[in-house]
Every structure is written in structure tokens, then in C-alpha cells.
Design an enzyme around this catalytic site. Structure first.
Site, PDB file in Angstrom:
ATOM      1  N   CYS A   1      13.016  11.183   7.642  1.00  0.00           N
ATOM      2  CA  CYS A   1      12.693  10.794   9.016  1.00  0.00           C
ATOM      3  C   CYS A   1      13.867  11.049   9.958  1.00  0.00           C
ATOM      4  O   CYS A   1      13.669  11.420  11.100  1.00  0.00           O
ATOM      5  CB  CYS A   1      12.238   9.345   9.077  1.00  0.00           C
ATOM      6  SG  CYS A   1      13.331   8.234   8.201  1.00  0.00           S
TER       7      CYS A   1
ATOM      8  N   GLU B   1       8.593   2.125  11.504  1.00  0.00           N
ATOM      9  CA  GLU B   1       9.690   3.090  11.413  1.00  0.00           C
ATOM     10  C   GLU B   1       9.030   4.458  11.327  1.00  0.00           C
ATOM     11  O   GLU B   1       8.371   4.770  10.344  1.00  0.00           O
ATOM     12  CB  GLU B   1      10.551   2.765  10.193  1.00  0.00           C
ATOM     13  CG  GLU B   1      11.922   3.376  10.269  1.00  0.00           C
ATOM     14  CD  GLU B   1      12.001   4.675   9.528  1.00  0.00           C
ATOM     15  OE1 GLU B   1      11.807   5.724  10.197  1.00  0.00           O
ATOM     16  OE2 GLU B   1      12.232   4.654   8.326  1.00  0.00           O
TER      17      GLU B   1
ATOM     18  N   LYS C   1       0.896  -1.173   0.000  1.00  0.00           N
ATOM     19  CA  LYS C   1       0.000   0.000   0.000  1.00  0.00           C
ATOM     20  C   LYS C   1       0.928   1.214   0.000  1.00  0.00           C
ATOM     21  O   LYS C   1       1.368   1.682   1.042  1.00  0.00           O
ATOM     22  CB  LYS C   1      -0.894  -0.027   1.235  1.00  0.00           C
ATOM     23  CG  LYS C   1      -2.231   0.661   1.037  1.00  0.00           C
ATOM     24  CD  LYS C   1      -2.153   2.106   0.575  1.00  0.00           C
ATOM     25  CE  LYS C   1      -1.839   3.068   1.686  1.00  0.00           C
ATOM     26  NZ  LYS C   1      -1.521   4.444   1.172  1.00  0.00           N
TER      27      LYS C   1
ATOM     28  N   GLU D   1       8.016  16.973  15.039  1.00  0.00           N
ATOM     29  CA  GLU D   1       8.590  16.726  13.720  1.00  0.00           C
ATOM     30  C   GLU D   1       7.945  17.679  12.707  1.00  0.00           C
ATOM     31  O   GLU D   1       6.733  17.676  12.536  1.00  0.00           O
ATOM     32  CB  GLU D   1       8.349  15.271  13.302  1.00  0.00           C
ATOM     33  CG  GLU D   1       8.958  14.947  11.960  1.00  0.00           C
ATOM     34  CD  GLU D   1       8.840  13.477  11.582  1.00  0.00           C
ATOM     35  OE1 GLU D   1       7.707  12.966  11.496  1.00  0.00           O
ATOM     36  OE2 GLU D   1       9.889  12.839  11.363  1.00  0.00           O
TER      37      GLU D   1
END
Ligand code: NAI
Ligand code: MG
Length: 479
Positions: free
Chosen positions: A285, A251, A176, A382
């Protein structure tokens, strides 16, 4: 745009059952690149059934490991043979500079397949000395059907990080891929078919998270979910996966500290600080989004960093000289600009003000905030864009406390010429990766993953094999 736009299920490209499509946009021009078939729950179900049938079929189940190895190697070769095209597609769909797509994303994806091609023939069990008259040994077996959910920041590479070890272990997969950047994942599915993977081993179902993604996580016949993306969605996935007790690896996000000591090579550190936050538009990330500088060299380091950063202007991602592309979407641009406004409101010093560049395309200029307090939201959350928060420290204990003061723990870097200090810090930093006098290094051979709320499990290297296989203990009576 050439290349597949339909769902890949059971070896065939086909429209979604509803016939619905969604557009994917070139973030540098805001033009629609392609209409992509939209997978929803019934399509996910069809893809899982195809993956299950392929898992049970002897063409895959009974394939000798050395044949699987050749197939993975072939996928790596096909990625490299189509590297220019894949890089172009990645850049047009994501907005990242072609320099990055062509020389980092695409070759690293190929290397990941080459690396795990080598593992296929080396996934072994053990014999274990047990008491009594028994032979005890282990088998390492695939889980079955792996649901792989990936984000838009490294669309091809992050699929490779998951798919290559999953296939090496003998699983089948339903991918996906992210709705913002579906193009290279579909093309990779086509290359898997071209390489000769049996039909249904790799299925590709682009669609939205709330519908397609959730249906994959909830599906009772999916054995494992491997996800990269936001921490919020990671938590949601664990909740949904709990009902069927799927294996989950995650993750997630980060707020990684990039730490500069007074005794470092300041030119190298300034370059590392620059690349740490501006590489990949900061949509990375493990971006070094917090710069922690020893107070005595703060001014000198900032001068060097600003000299570089002032010259960095967003530009056409297709120009080979461009080093800062377009953010992936209007939503991401708005989020990043919102944080730039927030930083000003919180009272940090905008020494490089950032802001949107131009009116067309989602281009955001680099932003650097100085005198950031660790409690500010721009130091905690973030942002996922070219926005750097600069903090200072006086001694190592204060530094460690500040560096570890977020919910995240994905990566950290230390710049110093003192070898002992660097290694001692590597032990005290709560991060899955620590770089010493370097930033952003990853490679198929070395584990990658998060401490704290940055995730569960380690991808890549031999650890990647653990994520996609399970151990069976077999007891044999010798009586
Ligand atoms: P996201 O976490 O929503 O999307 C990542 C993937 O998860 C996509 O394929 C999406 O369709 C899927 N997804 C979303 N909701 C889902 C659900 N309920 N169940 C199953 N799958 C689901 O990330 P998004 O919204 O694109 O970006 C928002 C923020 O997340 C970014 O600004 C950034 O801070 C962070 N992020 C972090 C990434 C990383 O590499 N750690 C990658 C992408 C985003
Ligand atoms: Mg797109």
C-alpha cells in the site's frame, strides 16, 4: 498442505453451512494449494454470535489485564516457534519471496503481538477536574465484536496489526481474511486457540468480499469494522456501515511519492527508489510508485536505478535468493500488465519495459516509465505491482504541488542531505508517514495510516489502542 482449511467459529474448525469450498492457488505454480471452506452470510452470523457470546463470557470479560497480556505474548511466541512453517505457507499462498516472509512478515507479526501484550496493563482512564462538587473520571472500554477485513498482500501481518490491539483492549474478533490468501490467517486462528484464548474470542471466516465481507459489515451485532484494502471497497464499507453506524477504520491505497533532491546521497536514493517500488512485488500500500527527481540529477539517478533494476528478475519465491516473486493472482497480473500497456499509450518512456515472465505463474518483470506527466493515469492510479512512474521537478514549490497531486496520502519519502529542507518538506507533504533518507519503515510502535483518500484512523502504536476502545465519562456527586 498441512494446516486448517475450515472456518474457525467458537473455538472449533468446521465446514461452512453450505458445505461449499473455494480453491487457493500458489501463484508461482498455478497449482491449487488447498480447498478452503467458504463463509457466507449464515456462517458470518454464526461467527458474530460466537464472538458476542465470548465477549459477554466471564472467561474473557473478567480476565485480568495481566492474564490477557500473557496470552498475547504467548501468541507472539507461537508465531516465532512456527516461523519457518508460517513463512513457507505465506510464500506459497501469496507468491512473495521467502526472504521477505521469513524475515519481515512473520517476525513483524510476532512483534505486533509482543508490543500490544505490553499495552494490556496500561490502558487506563483519567480523572478530570470539573466544576462543582463532583468526581469525574473516564473508563476506556472495548467496543465489543470487531469485524476485521484484510487483503492479500500481507496476509498474516495485517491481521496482526488489527487483531493484537483489538484483543489488548478486550474485544473479540471475526476475521474475514482475503480469499486469495486464507492459509496463514487460519493457522493464526489455530495458534490463538493453542495459546489458550477462550473459545469464540477469535473467529476466522475466509470468504469473498461481496458475500462474506459485506455480511460482516452489514451485521447489526458487529460494533466496529477495521479494513485494509482498496479505496473503492473502503468507500463501499462506509456506505454499508452507515446503516448501523458502526465505528469504521480504513487503511486504503496509495500513490506515494519518493522524492530525490540533487543534494542527496544518490547511491542511497537509487537503492531507496528500487526497494520502494520493487519490495513486495510492488503489491504494497505504501509502495514508492512515483519517483520525483530533481531535474539536474535525473540522468545520473536513472543510470544507478536502472543498473539495479535490470538485474532484478522474477524467480521462484521459495529460493532464498529471490527478491521478486509472483504477483498474487492472474487478475492482479492482468491489471498490472494493463497499466504497463496504458503507460505506453499515454506516451511515457518505457525505459524498462516490464511484461509477463514465462507462461506459468503470475510473474511480471520490473517496469520503469520515464518522462511521466502528473496528469497521466499511471501517475495517478494505484497499480499495485512492480511498475514505477518517474517525474521530474525544478524547485520545491513545484515539487510539493506534484507530490500532493493525487487523491491519496499514505506515505512519502525525501532524499536529501539538507536537514532543514527535509523537515520543512515533512510538514508540507500530505501523507500519514514521511521517511527521510529511508523507505518502507514501519514498526509496531509507530502510527501508520492515511491522509486524504488513503484512509481513516491510525493503526499501531498507542493510536492502535484508540481504534479499538471507547471512552466513558463517569460523574460522581460528592455531596
Ligand atoms: P479489495 O479491497 O477488494 O479486497 C480487500 C479485502 O476486502 C478482501 O478481504 C475482500 O474480500 C474484501 N472485500 C471486497 N469487497 C468487499 C465488500 N464489498 N465488503 C466487504 N469486504 C469486501 O482488493 P482487491 O480486489 O483484492 O485488490 C484490488 C486492488 O486494491 C489492488 O490492485 C490494489 O490496488 C488495491 N489494494 C490495496 C491494498 C492496500 O494494502 N491498501 C490491499 C489490497 C488491494
Ligand atoms: Mg492463494
Amino acid at each position: 498442505m498441512d494446516g486448517p482449511t475450515q472456518l474457525l467459529i467458537g473455538g472449533k474448525f468446521k465446514d461452512s453451512l453450505s458445505g461449499r469450498t473455494f480453491p487457493t492457488i500458489n501463484p508461482a505454480t498455478e497449482e491449487v494449494l488447498a480447498e478452503i471452506s467458504e463463509a457466507e452470510e449464515p456462517d458470518i452470523d454464526a461467527a458474530v454470535k460466537a464472538a458476542r457470546a465470548a465477549f459477554n463470557h466471564k472467561s474473557w470479560r473478567s480476565m485480568p489485564a495481566r492474564e490477557r497480556s500473557k496470552l498475547l505474548w504467548k501468541i507472539g511466541d507461537l508465531i516465532m516457534q512456527n516461523a519457518d512453517e508460517l513463512a513457507l505457507l505465506e510464500t506459497m499462498d501469496n507468491g512473495k519471496p521467502i526472504f521477505e516472509s521469513r524475515y519481515v512478515d512473520v517476525p513483524s507479526a510476532a512483534e505486533t503481538f509482543y508490543y500490544y501484550a505490553g499495552w494490556c496493563t496500561k490502558i487506563e482512564g483519567e480523572t478530570i477536574p470539573v466544576p462543582g462538587n463532583f468526581l469525574n473520571y473516564t473508563l476506556r472500554e472495548p467496543y465489543g465484536v470487531c469485524g476485521i477485513i484484510t487483503p492479500w498482500n500481507f496476509p498474516l501481518l495485517l491481521v496482526a496489526w488489527k487483531l493484537a490491539p483489538a484483543l489488548a483492549c478486550g474485544n473479540t474478533a471475526v476475521l474475514k481474511i482475503a480469499e486469495e490468501t486464507p492459509i496463514t490467517g487460519l493457522r493464526l486462528g489455530q495458534l490463538c486457540q493453542e495459546a489458550g484464548l477462550p473459545d469464540g474470542v477469535v473467529n476466522v471466516v475466509p470468504g469473498f468480499g461481496e458475500t462474506a465481507g459485506r455480511a460482516l459489515v452489514a451485521h447489526p451485532d458487529v460494533d466496529k469494522i477495521s479494513f485494509t484494502g482498496s479505496t473503492a471497497v473502503g468507500k463501499e464499507i462506509m456506505r454499508t456501515a452507515a446503516d448501523t453506524l458502526k465505528k469504521v477504520s480504513l487503511e486504503l491505497g496509495g500513490k506515494s511519492p519518493n522524492i530525490v533532491f540533487a543534494d542527496s546521497d544518490l547511491d542511497a536514493a537509487a537503492k531507496g527508489a528500487f526497494n520502494g517500488i520493487f519490495y513486495g512485488k510492488g503489491e504494497v500500500c505504501n509502495a514508492g510508485s512515483r519517483l520525483l527527481v530533481e531535474e539536474s540529477v535525473h540522468d545520473r539517478l536513472m543510470e544507478k536505478l536502472l543498473e539495479r533494476a535490470r538485474k532484478l528478475q522474477p524467480g521462484d519465491p521459495l529460493n532464498p535468493k529471490t527478491r521478486l516473486g509472483a504477483l498474487v493472482s492472474a487478475a492482479q497480473m492482468d491489471k498490472v500488465i494493463g497499466y504497463i500497456e496504458l503507460g505506453k499509450k499515454e506516451g511515457a518512456a518505457p525505459v524498462l519495459p516490464g511484461g509477463r515472465a514465462g507462461n506459468t505463474g503470475f510473474f511480471v518483470k520490473p517496469a520503469i516509465f520515464d518522462t511521466v506527466d502528473p496528469a497521466m493515469r499511471i501517475a495517478q492510479e494505484e497499480i499495485f505491482g512492480p511498475v514505477l512512474a518517474v517525474l521530474t521537478f525544478k524547485d520545491v514549490d513545484e515539487l510539493v504541488e506534484k507530490a500532493n497531486s493525487t487523491i491519496y496520502g499514505l506515505a512519502a519519502a525525501v532524499w536529501t542531505r539538507d536537514v532543514a529542507k527535509a523537515h520543512k518538506l515533512a510538514q508540507r507533504l500530505q501523507a500519514g508517514t514521511v521517511w527521510i533518507n529511508a523507505y518502507n519503515m514501519t514498526s509496531a510502535e509507530s502510527p501508520f495510516g492515511g491522509y486524504k483518500q488513503s484512509g481513516y484512523g491510525r493503526e499501531l502504536g498507542k493510536y492502535g489502542i484508540d481504534l479499538y476502545s471507547q471512552v466513558k465519562s463517569v460523574w460522581v456527586s460528592l455531596d
